[in-house]
Design a protein around this motif. Structure first.
Motif, PDB file in Angstrom:
ATOM      1  N   ARG A 144      -1.139  -4.890 -14.439  1.00 23.94           N
ATOM      2  CA  ARG A 144      -2.569  -4.858 -14.781  1.00 23.94           C
ATOM      3  C   ARG A 144      -2.859  -5.831 -15.904  1.00 23.94           C
ATOM      4  O   ARG A 144      -3.891  -6.493 -15.922  1.00 23.94           O
ATOM      5  CB  ARG A 144      -2.986  -3.453 -15.259  1.00 23.94           C
ATOM      6  CG  ARG A 144      -3.052  -2.401 -14.189  1.00 23.94           C
ATOM      7  CD  ARG A 144      -3.423  -1.050 -14.796  1.00 23.94           C
ATOM      8  NE  ARG A 144      -2.542  -0.719 -15.921  1.00 23.94           N
ATOM      9  CZ  ARG A 144      -2.901   0.000 -16.974  1.00 23.94           C
ATOM     10  NH1 ARG A 144      -4.124   0.460 -17.082  1.00 23.94           N
ATOM     11  NH2 ARG A 144      -2.019   0.261 -17.927  1.00 23.94           N
ATOM     12  N   TYR A 147      -2.692  -9.557 -14.762  1.00 26.90           N
ATOM     13  CA  TYR A 147      -3.940  -9.963 -14.103  1.00 26.90           C
ATOM     14  C   TYR A 147      -5.055 -10.142 -15.129  1.00 26.90           C
ATOM     15  O   TYR A 147      -5.798 -11.125 -15.091  1.00 26.90           O
ATOM     16  CB  TYR A 147      -4.353  -8.927 -13.050  1.00 26.90           C
ATOM     17  CG  TYR A 147      -5.805  -9.048 -12.654  1.00 26.90           C
ATOM     18  CD1 TYR A 147      -6.246 -10.140 -11.898  1.00 26.90           C
ATOM     19  CD2 TYR A 147      -6.760  -8.112 -13.054  1.00 26.90           C
ATOM     20  CE1 TYR A 147      -7.586 -10.288 -11.564  1.00 26.90           C
ATOM     21  CE2 TYR A 147      -8.094  -8.245 -12.722  1.00 26.90           C
ATOM     22  CZ  TYR A 147      -8.499  -9.336 -11.980  1.00 26.90           C
ATOM     23  OH  TYR A 147      -9.821  -9.482 -11.653  1.00 26.90           O
ATOM     24  N   VAL A 183       3.782  -1.662  -9.674  1.00 28.42           N
ATOM     25  CA  VAL A 183       3.412  -1.886 -11.069  1.00 28.42           C
ATOM     26  C   VAL A 183       4.486  -2.674 -11.833  1.00 28.42           C
ATOM     27  O   VAL A 183       4.217  -3.338 -12.819  1.00 28.42           O
ATOM     28  CB  VAL A 183       3.105  -0.528 -11.738  1.00 28.42           C
ATOM     29  CG1 VAL A 183       4.311   0.384 -11.698  1.00 28.42           C
ATOM     30  CG2 VAL A 183       2.616  -0.672 -13.145  1.00 28.42           C
ATOM     31  N   GLU A 188       6.766   1.472  -6.131  1.00 31.14           N
ATOM     32  CA  GLU A 188       6.123   1.626  -4.821  1.00 31.14           C
ATOM     33  C   GLU A 188       4.819   0.808  -4.735  1.00 31.14           C
ATOM     34  O   GLU A 188       4.093   0.683  -5.719  1.00 31.14           O
ATOM     35  CB  GLU A 188       5.816   3.126  -4.689  1.00 31.14           C
ATOM     36  CG  GLU A 188       5.068   3.543  -3.470  1.00 31.14           C
ATOM     37  CD  GLU A 188       4.740   5.059  -3.509  1.00 31.14           C
ATOM     38  OE1 GLU A 188       5.155   5.748  -4.468  1.00 31.14           O
ATOM     39  OE2 GLU A 188       4.061   5.528  -2.585  1.00 31.14           O
ATOM     40  N   HIS A 190       1.082  -0.069  -4.279  1.00 28.92           N
ATOM     41  CA  HIS A 190      -0.075   0.717  -4.702  1.00 28.92           C
ATOM     42  C   HIS A 190      -1.280  -0.225  -4.624  1.00 28.92           C
ATOM     43  O   HIS A 190      -1.224  -1.347  -5.139  1.00 28.92           O
ATOM     44  CB  HIS A 190       0.174   1.187  -6.142  1.00 28.92           C
ATOM     45  CG  HIS A 190      -0.922   2.012  -6.727  1.00 28.92           C
ATOM     46  ND1 HIS A 190      -2.167   1.500  -6.997  1.00 28.92           N
ATOM     47  CD2 HIS A 190      -0.957   3.317  -7.083  1.00 28.92           C
ATOM     48  CE1 HIS A 190      -2.928   2.464  -7.498  1.00 28.92           C
ATOM     49  NE2 HIS A 190      -2.216   3.571  -7.565  1.00 28.92           N
ATOM     50  N   GLY A 192      -4.095  -0.553  -6.113  1.00 26.40           N
ATOM     51  CA  GLY A 192      -4.615  -1.106  -7.363  1.00 26.40           C
ATOM     52  C   GLY A 192      -3.733  -2.244  -7.851  1.00 26.40           C
ATOM     53  O   GLY A 192      -4.212  -3.295  -8.289  1.00 26.40           O
ATOM     54  N   GLN A 193      -2.410  -2.021  -7.774  1.00 24.60           N
ATOM     55  CA  GLN A 193      -1.466  -3.041  -8.236  1.00 24.60           C
ATOM     56  C   GLN A 193      -1.449  -4.238  -7.287  1.00 24.60           C
ATOM     57  O   GLN A 193      -1.215  -5.359  -7.712  1.00 24.60           O
ATOM     58  CB  GLN A 193      -0.074  -2.419  -8.336  1.00 24.60           C
ATOM     59  CG  GLN A 193       0.413  -2.286  -9.752  1.00 24.60           C
ATOM     60  CD  GLN A 193      -0.447  -1.392 -10.601  1.00 24.60           C
ATOM     61  OE1 GLN A 193      -0.828  -0.322 -10.156  1.00 24.60           O
ATOM     62  NE2 GLN A 193      -0.774  -1.814 -11.795  1.00 24.60           N
ATOM     63  N   THR A 196      -4.196  -6.463  -8.412  1.00 23.17           N
ATOM     64  CA  THR A 196      -3.895  -7.237  -9.618  1.00 23.17           C
ATOM     65  C   THR A 196      -2.917  -8.380  -9.315  1.00 23.17           C
ATOM     66  O   THR A 196      -3.109  -9.501  -9.786  1.00 23.17           O
ATOM     67  CB  THR A 196      -3.313  -6.360 -10.755  1.00 23.17           C
ATOM     68  OG1 THR A 196      -2.069  -5.816 -10.345  1.00 23.17           O
ATOM     69  CG2 THR A 196      -4.240  -5.232 -11.137  1.00 23.17           C
ATOM     70  N   ARG A 232      -2.413   4.707  -1.274  1.00 27.56           N
ATOM     71  CA  ARG A 232      -1.010   4.732  -0.859  1.00 27.56           C
ATOM     72  C   ARG A 232      -0.918   5.599   0.397  1.00 27.56           C
ATOM     73  O   ARG A 232      -1.822   6.389   0.662  1.00 27.56           O
ATOM     74  CB  ARG A 232      -0.127   5.340  -1.962  1.00 27.56           C
ATOM     75  CG  ARG A 232       0.071   4.447  -3.155  1.00 27.56           C
ATOM     76  CD  ARG A 232       1.032   5.070  -4.164  1.00 27.56           C
ATOM     77  NE  ARG A 232       0.440   6.164  -4.906  1.00 27.56           N
ATOM     78  CZ  ARG A 232       1.144   7.114  -5.526  1.00 27.56           C
ATOM     79  NH1 ARG A 232       2.468   7.113  -5.465  1.00 27.56           N
ATOM     80  NH2 ARG A 232       0.535   8.066  -6.196  1.00 27.56           N
ATOM     81  N   CYS A 240     -12.836   4.187  -5.307  1.00 26.01           N
ATOM     82  CA  CYS A 240     -12.359   3.015  -6.050  1.00 26.01           C
ATOM     83  C   CYS A 240     -11.510   2.104  -5.168  1.00 26.01           C
ATOM     84  O   CYS A 240     -11.467   0.901  -5.384  1.00 26.01           O
ATOM     85  CB  CYS A 240     -11.611   3.417  -7.321  1.00 26.01           C
ATOM     86  SG  CYS A 240     -10.084   4.299  -7.071  1.00 26.01           S
ATOM     87  N   TYR A 241     -10.850   2.681  -4.169  1.00 24.09           N
ATOM     88  CA  TYR A 241     -10.047   1.836  -3.276  1.00 24.09           C
ATOM     89  C   TYR A 241     -10.914   1.007  -2.346  1.00 24.09           C
ATOM     90  O   TYR A 241     -10.434   0.063  -1.730  1.00 24.09           O
ATOM     91  CB  TYR A 241      -9.021   2.665  -2.502  1.00 24.09           C
ATOM     92  CG  TYR A 241      -8.020   3.268  -3.444  1.00 24.09           C
ATOM     93  CD1 TYR A 241      -7.157   2.450  -4.152  1.00 24.09           C
ATOM     94  CD2 TYR A 241      -7.983   4.632  -3.683  1.00 24.09           C
ATOM     95  CE1 TYR A 241      -6.266   2.982  -5.067  1.00 24.09           C
ATOM     96  CE2 TYR A 241      -7.085   5.174  -4.590  1.00 24.09           C
ATOM     97  CZ  TYR A 241      -6.238   4.342  -5.279  1.00 24.09           C
ATOM     98  OH  TYR A 241      -5.364   4.861  -6.192  1.00 24.09           O
ATOM     99  N   TRP A 244     -10.275  -2.019  -4.518  1.00 29.07           N
ATOM    100  CA  TRP A 244      -8.904  -2.568  -4.597  1.00 29.07           C
ATOM    101  C   TRP A 244      -8.405  -3.036  -3.228  1.00 29.07           C
ATOM    102  O   TRP A 244      -7.787  -4.088  -3.114  1.00 29.07           O
ATOM    103  CB  TRP A 244      -7.915  -1.545  -5.157  1.00 29.07           C
ATOM    104  CG  TRP A 244      -8.363  -0.854  -6.411  1.00 29.07           C
ATOM    105  CD1 TRP A 244      -8.505   0.500  -6.591  1.00 29.07           C
ATOM    106  CD2 TRP A 244      -8.723  -1.444  -7.667  1.00 29.07           C
ATOM    107  NE1 TRP A 244      -8.939   0.751  -7.868  1.00 29.07           N
ATOM    108  CE2 TRP A 244      -9.076  -0.397  -8.549  1.00 29.07           C
ATOM    109  CE3 TRP A 244      -8.771  -2.761  -8.118  1.00 29.07           C
ATOM    110  CZ2 TRP A 244      -9.483  -0.632  -9.868  1.00 29.07           C
ATOM    111  CZ3 TRP A 244      -9.180  -2.999  -9.433  1.00 29.07           C
ATOM    112  CH2 TRP A 244      -9.526  -1.942 -10.281  1.00 29.07           C
TER     113      TRP A 244
END
Lengths: 326, 419
Positions: A144, A147, A183, A188, A190, A192-193, A196, A232, A240-241, A244
């Motif tokens: 995070r 990015y 991350v 794993e 994800h 959100g990651q 980024t 995931r 929120c996804y 992302w």
């Protein structure tokens, strides 16, 4: 949209959302307001970007906003979440994004400590041997922050202050067999990651490292029966996804891999149409974070009446075009 | 930014109408909170690093564990007071942060040299200057004992906070900082015992939420440290592999555990010095495990992701470690054909499960890739049939099926099925 869905979901409640965001800073009689001060600058970025996408950029006074942002800056160039809060990468990136939105880099030069000092603060958080970035002097490292650093530095025109190649190499170590990113190396995949890592690679001009076929597949598999996206495998969907996952699909040119109409329907059903705001799932408590990512999702889905959002910077396209001169 | 702190997840929307009494109670709560906050901030900005201020940060963090600035203040309080000063032999760069935290706060390193000399040192045992060898050693032992107690107390402090806020980045990160202090300040054996206990915490957090990626990441980090020379460690691959086994048996759908397993396997086999036969037996066992799971849960994505991982070990074997690197081309083809046949059998019980058709489609292309050939006419008809089925069963991803149809040149075959 199918006719059946149109009947089920409310249209976008633009004025309710604008009022909801305007009210956020007037809720000082609520305990929650004080408990979330550590997110003030982030919250301002979330709310202001949402207002710009909604076509109401003036709904929060520009001059006061710039004053507040500048009041959060520390001698070392970084920004804290609010006056009296320590400098951190997350609030520094929000500060740069807000100033970009408001076309206020000049104010940063004249009344603040200047772009160069901000760039220096961010660059000093890079670990020169691993290429990763820490969130602050205490050292928590996470993609995070990498990015965030790329986002802010490229907006400031200062990306050359950091070792981009080393950082890119670190991202490639976070890749997994499924095409996604975690991350840190070993973690794993994800959504959100993935955003980024993919956005950082895009800013660096290094998308060639991405296994687009596998990543596109993994991202498309995030859509669940109700139309929402999860982050995931075998997890619940969450507004929120919509950001992302969808922004990542946009970056690799594969938004056609999911059912856009169903996703529009899901986001619209998460609105609080009376008092404004968008929540993680239908019927839950709204917050500004989910409000922004519901709106950025709708914007990427070409929902009528919204300004186009930039999938890499999470700012209005017009802002990014102006700042990067493209 | 991808920071979820402060956002609302899964809390039902209810009417926000509050009674007069509730409003008053809330105002009182706010007043007390702000008063405490003001107290802490004023002390910290004046570098009052005392045990009283330390207690105040405890109170504030219990009310608001997301308050990162207060966690930072607590670190400074520890470095500048409660913990011993780094001994001459230890590297100062490891013990203190590198850059100035803010304009208003003095850095710990600067603080210890000048401005802080006037502040009360709250440490129970402060080192005496100019002591001879044995006294110095005794002092060091005393320091370490005191540091151990302080650090253990910090670890205990964060546990109830973590149980309440298991996804709060700041608590996890503070805890790791405390643990790193243990490595820097305590004898290796003592530090190691402290780190070992962290595995228990990671397990506890994962038993409460088996997909918590903070806890999985924490576990990975703890294991890496326990394996490191810094803590006189050795590989824990076997134990961690067993842990994934345990988690998977508890819930087959736990992809975090399957993922972790996929990451441990290459190292596990290397460390076992597994020969070709052992590697083949290992792969057979994994394929058997996942096949049994698929027999009962063919709709579960987690299982198919792991199956894909195993299949990639067979077909995508150049340039990275795989389970069976010595397999011949013939071995690989035999294995892929066997998997395809087994998956075909699944269709007898589950003829409307999309993921089964996807696997058949995918693995048939894998087979062609392995044999460096294009699908034969018979395969093309089957591929088109499966693709057609996918389009019908899963219209949400129609764009992806269209891409696959185009990329595999099956447009005519699929169209023929539609007539």
């Amino acid at each position: 949209m199918t006719d059946q869905n149109v009947a089920e979901e409310p249209p976008l409640a633009i004025s309710a959302h604008v009022q909801y965001i305007q009210r956020l800073d007037k809720r000082r009689d609520e305990y929650e307001y004080w408990l979330t001060e550590h997110l003030r600058l982030n919250g301002l970025y979330w709310g202001l970007t949402a207002l710009h996408l909604l076509g109401h950029p003036e709904a929060i006074p520009r001059a006061d906003t710039i004053d507040f942002v500048l009041s959060c800056q520390h001698e070392n160039g970084g920004f804290g979440a609010a006056p009296g809060h320590d400098a951190h990468m997350l609030s520094t990136v929000s500060a740069v994004q807000i100033l970009a939105l408001l076309d206020a880099f000049d104010d940063l030069e004249k009344r603040g400590l200047g772009k160069a000092r901000v760039g220096e603060y961010i660059a000093n958080l890079q670990n020169k041997s691993s290429g990763t970035f820490a969130g602050d002097e205490w050292g928590e490292q996470d993609t995070r922050f990498l990015y965030g650093a790329f986002n802010a530095l490229s907006l400031l025109g200062l990306l050359e202050l950091v070792d981009v190649d080393k950082a890119v190499e670190h991202i490639t170590q976070c890749a997994n067999f499924d095409g996604g990113y975690g991350v840190s190396p070993g973690a794993e995949s994800h959504a959100g990651q993935i955003f980024t890592c993919l956005a950082a690679l895009t800013i660096a001009g290094k998308q060639e490292y991405v296994n687009k076929a596998r990543l596109g597949r993994w991202l498309s598999e995030r859509q669940v029966a109700g139309g929402g996206l999860n982050g995931r495998p075998e997890k619940k969907e969450d507004v929120c996804y919509s950001w992302w996952v969808l922004s990542s699909l946009q970056m690799i040119g594969k938004t056609n891999y999911i059912d856009k109409d169903k996703l529009v329907g899901f986001i619209l059903r998460c609105q609080d149409t009376e008092t404004g705001g968008i929540s993680d799932r239908p019927g839950d408590v709204v917050d500004v974070w989910h409000t922004l990512f519901g709106l950025t999702g709708l914007s990427l889905l070409d929902y009528p009446g919204l300004e186009p959002v930039d999938e890499v910077y999470c700012l209005p396209k017009s802002t990014v075009d102006r700042v990067l001169g493209r | 930014m991808a920071d979820q702190g402060g956002s609302q997840h899964g809390i039902a929307r209810t009417s926000r109408v509050r009674t007069e009494e509730q409003k008053q109670l809330e105002q009182e709560k706010i007043r007390k909170y702000r008063e405490l906050e003001e107290q802490v901030r004023s002390h910290v900005s004046q570098n009052h690093y005392t045990p009283e201020v330390f207690q105040l940060t405890s109170r504030l963090l219990k009310l608001n564990p997301e308050y990162y600035t207060i966690w930072n203040a607590r670190r400074r309080l520890l470095i500048s007071g409660l913990l011993s000063k780094p001994s001459a032999g230890s590297s100062p760069s490891r013990a203190s942060p590198s850059s100035s935290p803010s304009a208003t706060t003095t850095t710990p390193s600067a603080a210890s040299s000048s401005s802080l000399s006037t502040a009360t040192p709250p440490r129970p045992a402060s080192p005496t200057a100019g002591t001879s060898g044995t006294t110095a050693e005794a002092d060091e032992a005393k320091d370490q004992e005191s540091d151990r107690d302080v650090l253990k107390s910090e670890l205990n402090f964060t546990i109830p906070l973590l149980l309440d806020s298991p996804k709060c980045y700041w608590i996890w990160s503070y805890r790791l900082w405390v643990l790193n202090q243990a490595i820097e300040r305590l004898p290796t054996a003592v530090a190691r015992r402290i780190w070992e206990e962290e595995l228990g915490l990671a397990s506890k957090m994962l038993s409460k939420d088996q997909r918590n990626f903070h806890a999985w990441g924490y576990r990975r980090h703890v294991v890496t440290q326990l394996e490191s020379a810094e803590l006189d460690g050795s590989s824990m691959a076997e134990a961690e592999f067993e842990y994934t086994d345990k988690m998977i048996r508890k819930d087959l759908s736990n992809f975090s555990a399957w993922h972790s397993r996929s990451k441990i396997i290459p190292r596990l086999l290397d460390e076992r010095k597994a020969d070709d036969a052992a590697r083949r037996a290992f792969l057979d066992k994994e394929l058997g495990l996942i096949r049994d799971a698929l027999n009962v849960g063919p709709e579960d994505q987690s299982l198919w992701y792991y199956h894909r991982y195993l299949m990639l070990n067979l077909v995508n074997f150049v340039g990275h470690p795989t389970i069976a690197p010595a397999f011949t081309q013939e071995d690989r083809v035999t294995y892929v054909i066997r998997e395809i046949e087994d998956i075909r059998e699944l269709l007898e019980d589950y003829d409307d499960v999309q993921l089964i058709y996807e696997a058949l489609f995918d693995y048939t292309l894998h087979l062609c890739q392995l044999e460096e050939r294009q699908p034969d006419p018979e395969e093309r008809v089957e591929l088109a049939g499966w693709l057609k089925k996918l389009m019908v069963l899963d219209p949400m991803r129609s764009g992806r099926w269209a891409d696959l149809e185009r990329d595999t040149g099956l447009v005519a075959e699929v169209a023929a099925l539609e007539r």
